[in-house]
Scaffold this motif. Structure first.
Motif, mmCIF file in Angstrom:
data_model
loop_
_atom_site.group_PDB
_atom_site.id
_atom_site.type_symbol
_atom_site.label_atom_id
_atom_site.label_comp_id
_atom_site.label_asym_id
_atom_site.label_seq_id
_atom_site.Cartn_x
_atom_site.Cartn_y
_atom_site.Cartn_z
ATOM 1 N N VAL A 9 6.223 2.692 -13.001
ATOM 2 C CA VAL A 9 5.680 1.595 -13.802
ATOM 3 C C VAL A 9 6.775 1.041 -14.705
ATOM 4 N N LYS A 10 6.885 -0.316 -14.762
ATOM 5 C CA LYS A 10 7.865 -0.910 -15.670
ATOM 6 C C LYS A 10 7.234 -1.661 -16.830
ATOM 7 N N ALA A 11 5.954 -2.031 -16.741
ATOM 8 C CA ALA A 11 5.293 -2.717 -17.847
ATOM 9 C C ALA A 11 3.784 -2.580 -17.716
ATOM 10 N N ILE A 12 3.093 -2.698 -18.855
ATOM 11 C CA ILE A 12 1.632 -2.665 -18.882
ATOM 12 C C ILE A 12 1.121 -3.742 -19.825
ATOM 13 N N ALA A 13 -0.115 -4.154 -19.608
ATOM 14 C CA ALA A 13 -0.803 -5.058 -20.522
ATOM 15 C C ALA A 13 -2.243 -4.580 -20.606
ATOM 16 N N ALA A 14 -2.755 -4.484 -21.829
ATOM 17 C CA ALA A 14 -4.112 -3.986 -22.011
ATOM 18 C C ALA A 14 -4.910 -4.923 -22.910
ATOM 19 N N SER A 15 -6.138 -5.185 -22.499
ATOM 20 C CA SER A 15 -7.104 -5.888 -23.323
ATOM 21 C C SER A 15 -8.118 -4.842 -23.775
ATOM 22 N N SER A 16 -9.197 -5.266 -24.389
ATOM 23 C CA SER A 16 -10.173 -4.275 -24.838
ATOM 24 C C SER A 16 -10.896 -3.610 -23.682
ATOM 25 N N ASP A 17 -11.092 -4.326 -22.561
ATOM 26 C CA ASP A 17 -11.901 -3.794 -21.462
ATOM 27 C C ASP A 17 -11.222 -3.808 -20.097
ATOM 28 N N PHE A 18 -9.970 -4.217 -20.012
ATOM 29 C CA PHE A 18 -9.263 -4.185 -18.741
ATOM 30 C C PHE A 18 -7.782 -3.924 -18.967
ATOM 31 N N SER A 19 -7.130 -3.427 -17.907
ATOM 32 C CA SER A 19 -5.718 -3.069 -17.984
ATOM 33 C C SER A 19 -4.982 -3.574 -16.755
ATOM 34 N N VAL A 21 -1.077 -3.259 -14.702
ATOM 35 C CA VAL A 21 0.111 -2.438 -14.557
ATOM 36 C C VAL A 21 1.095 -3.162 -13.652
ATOM 37 N N LEU A 22 2.329 -3.323 -14.124
ATOM 38 C CA LEU A 22 3.396 -3.919 -13.330
ATOM 39 C C LEU A 22 4.326 -2.796 -12.910
ATOM 40 N N LYS A 23 4.454 -2.621 -11.598
ATOM 41 C CA LYS A 23 5.300 -1.551 -11.080
ATOM 42 C C LYS A 23 6.729 -2.039 -10.865
ATOM 43 N N GLU A 24 7.650 -1.105 -10.704
ATOM 44 C CA GLU A 24 9.063 -1.431 -10.523
ATOM 45 C C GLU A 24 9.326 -2.275 -9.282
ATOM 46 N N ASP A 25 8.439 -2.223 -8.296
ATOM 47 C CA ASP A 25 8.598 -3.037 -7.084
ATOM 48 C C ASP A 25 7.995 -4.436 -7.243
ATOM 49 N N ASN A 26 7.659 -4.806 -8.488
ATOM 50 C CA ASN A 26 7.090 -6.114 -8.847
ATOM 51 C C ASN A 26 5.692 -6.347 -8.298
ATOM 52 N N THR A 27 4.960 -5.279 -7.980
ATOM 53 C CA THR A 27 3.553 -5.427 -7.631
ATOM 54 C C THR A 27 2.725 -5.297 -8.908
ATOM 55 N N LEU A 28 1.633 -6.067 -8.951
ATOM 56 C CA LEU A 28 0.729 -6.043 -10.095
ATOM 57 C C LEU A 28 -0.552 -5.337 -9.688
ATOM 58 N N TRP A 29 -0.982 -4.434 -10.516
ATOM 59 C CA TRP A 29 -2.181 -3.644 -10.289
ATOM 60 C C TRP A 29 -3.148 -3.867 -11.449
ATOM 61 N N ALA A 30 -4.457 -3.807 -11.180
ATOM 62 C CA ALA A 30 -5.454 -4.094 -12.202
ATOM 63 C C ALA A 30 -6.618 -3.127 -12.133
ATOM 64 N N MET A 31 -7.289 -2.946 -13.298
ATOM 65 C CA MET A 31 -8.472 -2.089 -13.353
ATOM 66 C C MET A 31 -9.291 -2.437 -14.589
ATOM 67 N N ALA A 58 6.816 -10.605 -12.386
ATOM 68 C CA ALA A 58 7.913 -10.189 -13.256
ATOM 69 C C ALA A 58 7.419 -9.746 -14.631
ATOM 70 N N ALA A 59 6.294 -10.321 -15.082
ATOM 71 C CA ALA A 59 5.719 -9.974 -16.390
ATOM 72 C C ALA A 59 4.234 -10.289 -16.366
ATOM 73 N N VAL A 60 3.484 -9.631 -17.248
ATOM 74 C CA VAL A 60 2.047 -9.844 -17.333
ATOM 75 C C VAL A 60 1.608 -9.724 -18.792
ATOM 76 N N SER A 61 0.600 -10.513 -19.165
ATOM 77 C CA SER A 61 0.054 -10.452 -20.516
ATOM 78 C C SER A 61 -1.458 -10.654 -20.448
ATOM 79 N N ALA A 62 -2.190 -9.898 -21.258
ATOM 80 C CA ALA A 62 -3.651 -9.932 -21.230
ATOM 81 C C ALA A 62 -4.224 -10.491 -22.525
ATOM 82 N N GLY A 63 -5.115 -11.487 -22.399
ATOM 83 C CA GLY A 63 -5.900 -11.969 -23.526
ATOM 84 C C GLY A 63 -7.197 -11.188 -23.566
ATOM 85 N N VAL A 64 -8.203 -11.690 -24.275
ATOM 86 C CA VAL A 64 -9.480 -10.983 -24.320
ATOM 87 C C VAL A 64 -10.099 -10.937 -22.920
#
Length: 151
Positions: A9-19, A21-31, A58-64
């Motif tokens: 994992v190279k980066a994460i973004a978290a909101s109150s109810d969802f997360s 995950v950005l992996k080193e291979d530039n794939t984005l994962w969600a839950m 390359a980057a991810v950001s989470a709002g509400v």
């Protein structure tokens, strides 16, 4: 005690109810909660374990309830709740699948119900809820397209 979910994992973004995950291979994962499609998977079903939702991120950001994704080609993609125009796509329609809205972006930040980006020319642009003047546009009207901030 903490439980390992995934590695590389190279980066994460978290909101109150969802997360996200950005992996080193530039794939984005969600839950997590997906009421407005903020998990980028094309539907509104809640997901209780990480699911791959995008390549070349390359980057991810989470709002509400909205998500901003900066792809490796410097394009901005948006998804989720949009009632204040926080996606900047010219509408106030929610999006359950990511929509490309801008080229030439180098940094992103999702606020609660607004979004800010930095373009490659180092200018700042904002969209969304502006009740308190948080967009920096000199007024307090909501915007549904990215508007340049004059500094």
């Amino acid at each position: 005690s903490p439980i390992k979910i995934m590695g590389s994992v190279k980066a994460i973004a978290a909101s109150s109810d969802f997360s996200l995950v950005l992996k080193e291979d530039n794939t984005l994962w969600a839950m997590g909660l997906n009421t407005y499609g903020q998990l980028c998977n094309g539907n509104t079903s809640t997901i209780s374990q990480p699911v791959k939702v995008m390549d070349n991120a390359a980057a991810v950001s989470a709002g509400v309830y909205h998500t901003l994704i900066l792809k490796t080609d410097h394009t901005l993609w948006v998804v989720g709740r949009n009632d204040f125009g926080q996606l900047g796509d010219g509408t106030v329609s929610n999006r359950t699948a990511p929509v490309k809205v801008l080229d030439g972006v180098k940094a992103i930040s999702a606020g609660g119900f607004h979004s800010l980006i930095v373009k490659n020319d180092n200018t700042i642009w904002a969209t969304g809820r502006n009740t308190e003047g948080q967009l920096g546009t000199g007024d307090n009207g909501h915007k549904n397209v990215f508007t340049k901030i004059n500094l």
